[in-house]
Scaffold this motif. Sequence first.
Motif, PDB file in Angstrom:
ATOM      1  N   HIS A 260      -5.460  -2.638  -2.896  1.00 46.52           N
ATOM      2  CA  HIS A 260      -6.520  -3.028  -1.957  1.00 46.52           C
ATOM      3  C   HIS A 260      -7.873  -3.015  -2.654  1.00 46.52           C
TER       4      HIS A 260
ATOM      5  N   ASN B 131      -7.693  -0.452   3.639  1.00 50.50           N
ATOM      6  CA  ASN B 131      -6.365  -0.961   3.294  1.00 50.50           C
ATOM      7  C   ASN B 131      -5.539  -0.989   4.595  1.00 50.50           C
TER       8      ASN B 131
ATOM      9  N   ASN C 106      -5.121   0.250  -7.473  1.00 53.54           N
ATOM     10  CA  ASN C 106      -4.942   0.172  -6.021  1.00 53.54           C
ATOM     11  C   ASN C 106      -4.855  -1.303  -5.609  1.00 53.54           C
TER      12      ASN C 106
ATOM     13  N   GLN D 104       0.835  -1.201   0.000  1.00 54.80           N
ATOM     14  CA  GLN D 104       0.000   0.000   0.000  1.00 54.80           C
ATOM     15  C   GLN D 104       0.879   1.264   0.000  1.00 54.80           C
TER      16      GLN D 104
END
Length: 215
Positions: free
Chosen positions: A109, A118, A107, A93
């Motif tokens: 997540h 996340n 992304n 992340q």
Amino acid sequence: MQRTYVHPLPVRIWHWINALGFVLLIVTGLQVRYADILGLLSFEMAIKFHNWIGFALIANYFIWLLFYLLTDKVSVYHPELDARKYFNDTLRQIRFYSYGIFRGEPNPHHVRPYAKFNPLQKVMYQIVMLLIVPVQFGTGLLLWDVTRFSSWVEALGGVRVVSTVHVLIFIFFASFILIHVYLGSLGHTASAHFKAMMTGYEEELEEAPPAAQAG
Ligand code: HEM
């Protein structure tokens, strides 16, 4: 577009009352601290507003806390916690926010009903809501009536210590809101996460199936 219900009504009500309240606390807090520089309202009014908003937010906090404690969220969120996986997910992340996002990568997540945050949000929101917010409310309460709570204030090192902690956390929250709003704007559109906190539904672009991706 895939829609996932992630912010139940009690969380949304708590959140927007809290957000508005924190902004008002920051403004009235600044007015109390810098009464001779700012002229938004009188010193007495600023203290009165600051106290009442503070009490309202302490009560409002329990909407958030009791919602998580009394529903299945707490027991469902935690069993899956695996330190090694959590560490790797955190690094992924951080890499996304500092590098991948600028290269248009997706992304890492993906929001699911029981995995809405996340790894960075998970740890940050728990520190904020279970440690920093209660300490701020506690120090605020002690400063509201130092005579009534004199034994507590003395045990913690005196008014100077309590008010310094309160001001340091104020500086933290003034910065937190700026970073929080910036990160809130990093959804698939700039307003996606703000809309989600109003409607309850987080929208994510659905990933194309592997065959379509290859084609
Ligand atoms: C102008 C002020 C604010 C705005 C515009 C804002 C916006 C948002 C948005 C869009 C989300 C959902 C997306 C995400 O999780 O990143 C969110 C979640 C959250 N915000 Fe804020 N926020 C504000 C102030 C605050 C303040 C002052 C606090 C705490 C003191 C706070 C604590 C949280 C927490 C804990 C969540 C997760 C809530 C949950 O689902 O349990 N926010 N905020």
